[in-house]
Write a protein that holds these residues in place. Sequence first.
Motif, PDB file in Angstrom:
ATOM      1  N   GLY A 179      -7.069   7.220  -4.875  1.00 52.27           N
ATOM      2  CA  GLY A 179      -7.126   6.126  -3.916  1.00 52.27           C
ATOM      3  C   GLY A 179      -6.375   4.882  -4.342  1.00 52.27           C
ATOM      4  N   LYS A 229      -0.924   6.016  -4.775  1.00 51.38           N
ATOM      5  CA  LYS A 229       0.236   6.777  -5.255  1.00 51.38           C
ATOM      6  C   LYS A 229       0.926   7.537  -4.114  1.00 51.38           C
ATOM      7  CE  LYS A 229      -2.322   9.109  -8.121  1.00 51.38           C
ATOM      8  NZ  LYS A 229      -3.623   8.537  -7.687  1.00 51.38           N
ATOM      9  N   SER A 230       0.111   8.235  -3.320  1.00 51.81           N
ATOM     10  CA  SER A 230       0.716   8.960  -2.191  1.00 51.81           C
ATOM     11  C   SER A 230       1.300   7.986  -1.179  1.00 51.81           C
ATOM     12  CB  SER A 230      -0.316   9.861  -1.512  1.00 51.81           C
ATOM     13  OG  SER A 230      -0.690  10.916  -2.367  1.00 51.81           O
ATOM     14  N   THR A 231       0.643   6.859  -1.022  1.00 57.91           N
ATOM     15  CA  THR A 231       1.160   5.843  -0.100  1.00 57.91           C
ATOM     16  C   THR A 231       2.544   5.390  -0.553  1.00 57.91           C
ATOM     17  OG1 THR A 231      -1.084   5.118   0.344  1.00 57.91           O
ATOM     18  CG2 THR A 231       0.682   3.579   0.910  1.00 57.91           C
TER      19      THR A 231
HETATM   20  N1  LIG Z   1      -3.935   6.814   7.247  1.00 55.40           N
HETATM   21  C1  LIG Z   1      -4.857   6.191   6.499  1.00 55.40           C
HETATM   22  N2  LIG Z   1      -5.945   5.678   7.077  1.00 55.40           N
HETATM   23  C2  LIG Z   1      -6.885   5.054   6.349  1.00 55.40           C
HETATM   24  N3  LIG Z   1      -6.813   4.891   5.033  1.00 55.40           N
HETATM   25  C3  LIG Z   1      -5.741   5.373   4.400  1.00 55.40           C
HETATM   26  C4  LIG Z   1      -4.713   6.057   5.081  1.00 55.40           C
HETATM   27  N4  LIG Z   1      -3.781   6.440   4.199  1.00 55.40           N
HETATM   28  C5  LIG Z   1      -4.230   6.017   3.014  1.00 55.40           C
HETATM   29  N5  LIG Z   1      -5.397   5.371   3.127  1.00 55.40           N
HETATM   30  C6  LIG Z   1      -6.195   4.797   2.050  1.00 55.40           C
HETATM   31  O1  LIG Z   1      -5.316   4.176   1.149  1.00 55.40           O
HETATM   32  C7  LIG Z   1      -5.764   4.349  -0.165  1.00 55.40           C
HETATM   33  C8  LIG Z   1      -4.685   4.965  -1.000  1.00 55.40           C
HETATM   34  O2  LIG Z   1      -4.485   6.307  -0.604  1.00 55.40           O
HETATM   35  P1  LIG Z   1      -3.445   7.256  -1.332  1.00 55.40           P
HETATM   36  O3  LIG Z   1      -3.472   8.555  -0.641  1.00 55.40           O
HETATM   37  O4  LIG Z   1      -2.142   6.573  -1.421  1.00 55.40           O
HETATM   38  O5  LIG Z   1      -4.104   7.391  -2.780  1.00 55.40           O
HETATM   39  P2  LIG Z   1      -3.666   8.250  -4.028  1.00 55.40           P
HETATM   40  O6  LIG Z   1      -3.448   7.309  -5.142  1.00 55.40           O
HETATM   41  O7  LIG Z   1      -2.541   9.134  -3.676  1.00 55.40           O
HETATM   42  O8  LIG Z   1      -4.980   9.091  -4.314  1.00 55.40           O
HETATM   43  P3  LIG Z   1      -5.168  10.610  -4.862  1.00 55.40           P
HETATM   44  O9  LIG Z   1      -5.039  10.527  -6.343  1.00 55.40           O
HETATM   45  O10 LIG Z   1      -6.571  10.951  -4.482  1.00 55.40           O
HETATM   46  O11 LIG Z   1      -4.153  11.473  -4.228  1.00 55.40           O
HETATM   47  C9  LIG Z   1      -7.011   5.211  -0.082  1.00 55.40           C
HETATM   48  O12 LIG Z   1      -8.129   4.375  -0.162  1.00 55.40           O
HETATM   49  C10 LIG Z   1      -6.904   5.847   1.260  1.00 55.40           C
HETATM   50  O13 LIG Z   1      -8.169   6.141   1.799  1.00 55.40           O
END
Ligand SMILES: Nc1ncnc2c1ncn2[C@@H]1O[C@H](COP(=O)(O)OP(=O)(O)OP(=O)(O)O)[C@@H](O)[C@H]1O
Lengths: 381, 254
Positions: B43, B46-48
Amino acid sequence: MTVIETEPSFIPVQTRSERPKSTIRDDFAALTGREAAFKYTPVAELSALSDGPLDGAPLPIRVSGDAVGFAASLIERTDERIGGAGLPEDRLSAAAWQAFDKAQLLSITGEDAQTVTVVRDSAGAAPRAAHTVIEVAPNARATLVIENSGDAQLTENVEVLVGDGAHLTLVTVQQWADSARHVASHFVRAGRDATITHIVVTLGGALVRLNPSAHLVGDGSSAQLLGAYFADAGQHLEHQVYVFHEGPHTTSRVTYKGALQGKDAHTVWIGDVLIGPKAVGTDSYEQNRNLVLTEGARADSVPNLEIETGDIIGAGHASATGRFDDEQLFYLESRGIPEEEARRLVVRGFLAEIVQQIGVPELEERLTSAIEAELSEASVA
Amino acid sequence: MSVLEIRDLKTTVKTEQDVKEILRGVDLTVKSGEVHAIMGPNGSGKSTLAYTIAGHPKYTVTGGTITLDGENVLAMTADQRARAGLFLAMQYPVEIPGVTNTNFLRTAKTAIDGTAPSIRTWGKDVTAAMDRLRMDSSFASRNVNEGFSGGEKKRNEILQLELLRPKFAVLDETDSGLDVDALKIVSEGVNRAHEATGLGILLITHYTRILRYIHPDFVHVFVAGRVAEEGGPELADRLEDEGYDRYVAAASAN
Ligand SMILES: Nc1ncnc2c1ncn2[C@@H]1O[C@H](COP(=O)(O)OP(=O)(O)OP(=O)(O)O)[C@@H](O)[C@H]1O
Ligand SMILES: [Mg+2]
């Protein structure tokens, strides 16, 4: 595709095999749109066909392809083959039956799986009725393509008698002009070990209502009923499919897929499967999938299954209507594919499953381009 | 030599209730041939970051810049970015019913190169790349990712990476869901692309295991929407031992 798996509204067909049948139009009451079979149909637009006088002269046809083992001729109303595959179950079908002068007989005797194409492109704008009998001799094999285009106000019945051990692929293509209205009932009767592949591709026409039914009478007969349709703004494309497993060890597969794009694009699919009391060892599955590409389009989808014997191999149904999935588009775009092309790829892929089963490469290509043309026309509009 | 440069990048995502701030000023520079590992808690965004680089319409950039050799990446659509040389291997690759892998790969290759690949060599290239990734030839005629297992989807991402030959690739948890053998096969694929084309890599991962095969030049700790610390490969080992607690505590103190 984001698939919204809908739990189909489960209305048993109860008496599908007991629906009243008649060849006289007025044995059926005037249409109101409240009848179960017309619930989704804009019946007012069909009044000329359901209530008016109909020209019963045979439709002009052109035959192409290798015609060895194939013959086209006109037969009298009194011919014993007429009524051999089925009888009208609604007013529009009965109106056609009552009005036709002579029936078009297409008879197939060849056993080397040739392809014959029948073009019907000059039905004209005046309301008319037609009757066609397709007779496939025992053990004959062929692919018959009926291509419909141009204007039409047509209600018709098509009887298909598939003899014992025969294999028929029947493809009907609806590429009517924008103003056309076409109502058709197809009655397939399959003999012992007969196989029918019935493919419907409906792209053009203001209103098309095509109801194929397959009556699996013979022991071991099988039917595959496939459909692909693309409705754009204002079009109403309806397909009501009925499979009656009467004989034992019969198999059916029904797969209809549709794409919808544009304001008031409307498609209807109703799939009835009846497994009769003698139909032990039946194997049946029906499904309908719709891809809604824009707001304002509507896909109705109703599968019904009625089983009167416990001793079957399988019977199932599925219905799903999904939207264009942004994630799919993004995935393709993230590989360098421009948005327009990505959309084309997804829709073409969706309908390809059906079109690819026609088995006539030239026609498959033509239909694929027609589907692409539908897509680009609608996106320009 | 190419440079992908991310400066003070801020993005939000629209949720059902409100607009959520996710990236809060990311700075990162990746040059051709470099391998950057990004590690961080669930969260943290990173994916964002990966999606924002690739141009996913769901995320809105509210500040900062991304440039590729000085060109403004943020002004490009997703497909333009891919054609400019960016590639994203997704954490959750998408299924495309009715579109065969073969057709998809050829269409993508044609779009990226601007001309259709040579009929003579393309088929062989695809087959050879699939062989190296130990993908059965049946995957060519199957629909894109449809019914693929998690690990098979990841291999299919790396197959595309090898065939499309981008300048920079973001690998979003490509190692998650891979068995030990698959991890090695997939890592070798990434390393081949790296060596063949001088690919610059942003490798998002939760595990140091993949770093035994793909050697990072830099490790970035990603916490609460920004890079909290940077270091060399040794930083990854420390994270494995200590976790993210102290970064998370520091981030929430800010
Ligand atoms: N479309 C969306 N709607 C609501 N919240 C979102 C959306 N996309 C991302 N988020 C929120 O943004 C935050 C970052 O998400 P992200 O997927 O980038 O995390 P991450 O670092 O890739 O996590 P992981 O290690 O679990 O893959 C999270 O709290 C997620 O719930
Ligand atoms: Mg993630």
